[in-house]
Design a protein around this motif. Structure first.
Motif, mmCIF file in Angstrom:
data_model
loop_
_atom_site.group_PDB
_atom_site.id
_atom_site.type_symbol
_atom_site.label_atom_id
_atom_site.label_comp_id
_atom_site.label_asym_id
_atom_site.label_seq_id
_atom_site.Cartn_x
_atom_site.Cartn_y
_atom_site.Cartn_z
ATOM 1 N N THR A 144 7.607 4.727 -7.928
ATOM 2 C CA THR A 144 7.443 4.989 -6.493
ATOM 3 C C THR A 144 8.114 3.899 -5.671
ATOM 4 O O THR A 144 8.803 4.172 -4.681
ATOM 5 N N ARG A 175 11.646 4.236 -3.200
ATOM 6 C CA ARG A 175 11.690 3.855 -1.783
ATOM 7 C C ARG A 175 12.727 2.765 -1.526
ATOM 8 O O ARG A 175 13.501 2.854 -0.568
ATOM 9 N N ALA A 190 0.124 4.743 -4.255
ATOM 10 C CA ALA A 190 0.267 5.289 -5.605
ATOM 11 C C ALA A 190 -1.060 5.278 -6.359
ATOM 12 O O ALA A 190 -1.331 6.171 -7.170
#
Length: 199
Positions: free
Chosen positions: A128, A132, A156
């Protein structure tokens, strides 16, 4: 990890084939047992065989790491080598070189196996963050980067699964022995020199 206050050596470390990690681990914590990641290993082995053979090879690898006991896993290992070492030597060599490190998880509670056979539980968290940061390109200052990573990790964690058998961690930490995922039970027979094992 030491600088963050981890004073007791970990019982088990899970990772891929990055030699720097294992070399550092062995140097700092020589008593820590090694477990190679099965997801990475399967990918590495499959990369060395034709696509038409990959489903069959993958099923044979699954017979190893999904075996009920360490002895059954070693039998499946030997069968894999027997079946594929001639035609797919590089794939077989890739598997063989980490044989003992691939099956260390059998010395820990069966409830923990799904968490310790692979490094994916920790890697999925960082996926995650990587996604990003890749899109953002520049994260600004060190402080803003840390803040962003912290908030992404907080987001998350809402999807994390609870650690199975977490109460057994105390047993692992205190040195209770496990064989094939089962706690070794000793009773009065131990005093007579005959330890009894629950298998």
């Amino acid at each position: 990890m030491q600088s963050q206050g981890l004073g007791t050596p970990p019982k088990l470390a899970i990772g891929d084939g990055a030699l720097g990690f294992w070399n550092a681990l062995t140097k700092v914590w020589p008593t820590t047992q090694h477990q190679r990641c099965w997801v990475h290993k399967i990918a590495n082995v499959l990369n060395k065989v034709p696509k038409s053979m990959q489903p069959k090879i993958k099923a044979s690898l699954q017979d190893i790491w999904m075996a009920e006991s360490c002895s059954s896993a070693y039998k499946a290992y030997d069968l894999f080598v027997k079946n594929y070492s001639v035609k797919y030597k590089s794939a077989t060599d890739c598997l063989i070189k980490d044989k003992d490190e691939m099956l260390a998880f059998y010395n820990y509670p069966a409830e923990h196996w799904m968490h310790i056979r692979t490094s994916n539980p920790i890697e999925s968290t960082f996926a995650t963050v990587r996604l990003r940061t890749h899109k953002v390109k520049s994260c600004g200052s060190r402080t803003t980067t840390l803040m962003m990573v912290f908030k992404l990790a907080q987001s998350a964690e809402k999807k994390w699964y609870r650690l199975r058998g977490f109460k057994l961690l105390a047993d692992v930490i205190t040195g209770v022995k496990f064989k094939d995922g089962e706690r070794i039970i000793q009773d009065q027979a131990e005093h007579q020199g005959e330890p009894i094992h629950q298998i």
